[in-house]
Design a protein around this motif. Structure first.
Motif, PDB file in Angstrom:
ATOM      1  N   PRO A 101       0.829  -1.206   0.000  1.00 45.20           N
ATOM      2  CA  PRO A 101       0.000   0.000   0.000  1.00 45.20           C
ATOM      3  C   PRO A 101       0.865   1.258   0.000  1.00 45.20           C
ATOM      4  O   PRO A 101       2.048   1.231   0.364  1.00 45.20           O
ATOM      5  CB  PRO A 101      -0.771  -0.102   1.315  1.00 45.20           C
ATOM      6  N   MET A 102       0.243   2.353  -0.350  1.00 46.58           N
ATOM      7  CA  MET A 102       0.927   3.643  -0.271  1.00 46.58           C
ATOM      8  C   MET A 102       1.285   3.956   1.180  1.00 46.58           C
ATOM      9  O   MET A 102       0.628   3.494   2.102  1.00 46.58           O
ATOM     10  CB  MET A 102       0.007   4.766  -0.772  1.00 46.58           C
ATOM     11  N   THR A 103       2.304   4.764   1.349  1.00 49.66           N
ATOM     12  CA  THR A 103       2.596   5.347   2.661  1.00 49.66           C
ATOM     13  C   THR A 103       1.797   6.641   2.776  1.00 49.66           C
ATOM     14  O   THR A 103       1.209   7.113   1.801  1.00 49.66           O
ATOM     15  CB  THR A 103       4.095   5.668   2.809  1.00 49.66           C
ATOM     16  N   GLY A 104       1.825   7.240   3.960  1.00 50.37           N
ATOM     17  CA  GLY A 104       1.137   8.513   4.144  1.00 50.37           C
ATOM     18  C   GLY A 104       1.671   9.587   3.222  1.00 50.37           C
ATOM     19  O   GLY A 104       0.891  10.343   2.617  1.00 50.37           O
ATOM     20  N   ASP A 105       2.990   9.681   3.106  1.00 52.38           N
ATOM     21  CA  ASP A 105       3.582  10.688   2.213  1.00 52.38           C
ATOM     22  C   ASP A 105       3.190  10.453   0.761  1.00 52.38           C
ATOM     23  O   ASP A 105       2.914  11.393   0.015  1.00 52.38           O
ATOM     24  CB  ASP A 105       5.106  10.709   2.346  1.00 52.38           C
ATOM     25  N   GLU A 106       3.157   9.186   0.344  1.00 53.60           N
ATOM     26  CA  GLU A 106       2.755   8.874  -1.027  1.00 53.60           C
ATOM     27  C   GLU A 106       1.286   9.227  -1.261  1.00 53.60           C
ATOM     28  O   GLU A 106       0.927   9.721  -2.332  1.00 53.60           O
ATOM     29  CB  GLU A 106       3.005   7.394  -1.329  1.00 53.60           C
ATOM     30  N   TYR A 107       0.453   8.985  -0.271  1.00 55.21           N
ATOM     31  CA  TYR A 107      -0.955   9.369  -0.388  1.00 55.21           C
ATOM     32  C   TYR A 107      -1.074  10.882  -0.571  1.00 55.21           C
ATOM     33  O   TYR A 107      -1.782  11.349  -1.467  1.00 55.21           O
ATOM     34  CB  TYR A 107      -1.760   8.918   0.836  1.00 55.21           C
TER      35      TYR A 107
END
Length: 170
Positions: A25-31
């Motif tokens: 899944p995406m990380t928070g920064d990637e989101y």
């Protein structure tokens, strides 16, 4: 990898071919970066330049980023993650997979409850909100003929990245 190669790999996995892909899944920064895409959002007639920093949206954005980061937290992974069923060697939020057993359903429930605890129940439309629908794309892809391939592809991509799907009723 080009976009076309990625889409082909996702499509192959969704159609049953095994692929040695490691997905997550995406990380928070990637989101956060994913929603800095020039989208047109208006509030009170004014265009929002950046939803990630605007006072009306920034706290929800930050909370959602925390949910994505929790998927990568070793202390929470036993509740918040499960192996994908897409042919990759990655992991996902359990509710993004099609359940096949009662144990799968309990894992789904526990993961949803964990995210709800993190938000104190204030994020009614968190990324898991549309996951039940996404599960039908994998379990019942043939229902969507002549678009079954698209259904499988979206099931795979949504599960592997834990995409945040939503809708608005106007």
């Amino acid at each position: 990898m080009t976009v076309e190669q990625r889409d082909e790999a996702i499509g192959s996995a969704a159609n049953g071919a095994s692929a040695p892909r490691n997905t997550r899944p995406m990380t928070g920064d990637e989101y956060i970066e994913s929603i800095r895409d020039g989208r047109e959002v208006f509030i009170y007639g004014d265009r929002v330049a950046d939803v990630t920093t605007h006072p009306a949206f920034r706290n929800s954005v930050r909370m959602t980023a925390r949910l994505y980061d929790a998927l990568h937290d070793p202390d929470r992974q036993s509740v918040l993650t499960a192996p994908t069923d897409t042919g990759s060697s990655g992991f996902t939020h359990p509710f993004f997979r099609t359940p096949h057993t009662s144990a799968d359903l309990f894992a789904d429930r526990d993961a949803i409850a964990e995210w709800a605890k993190m938000t104190y129940g204030w994020m009614g439309r968190s990324p898991d909100y549309k996951a039940a629908f996404l599960g039908t794309l994998g379990a019942n892809a043939d229902f969507y003929e002549p678009f079954a391939g698209n259904a499988r592809r979206w099931y795979t991509e949504s599960q592997e990245k834990v995409l945040y799907w939503n809708h608005a009723i106007i």
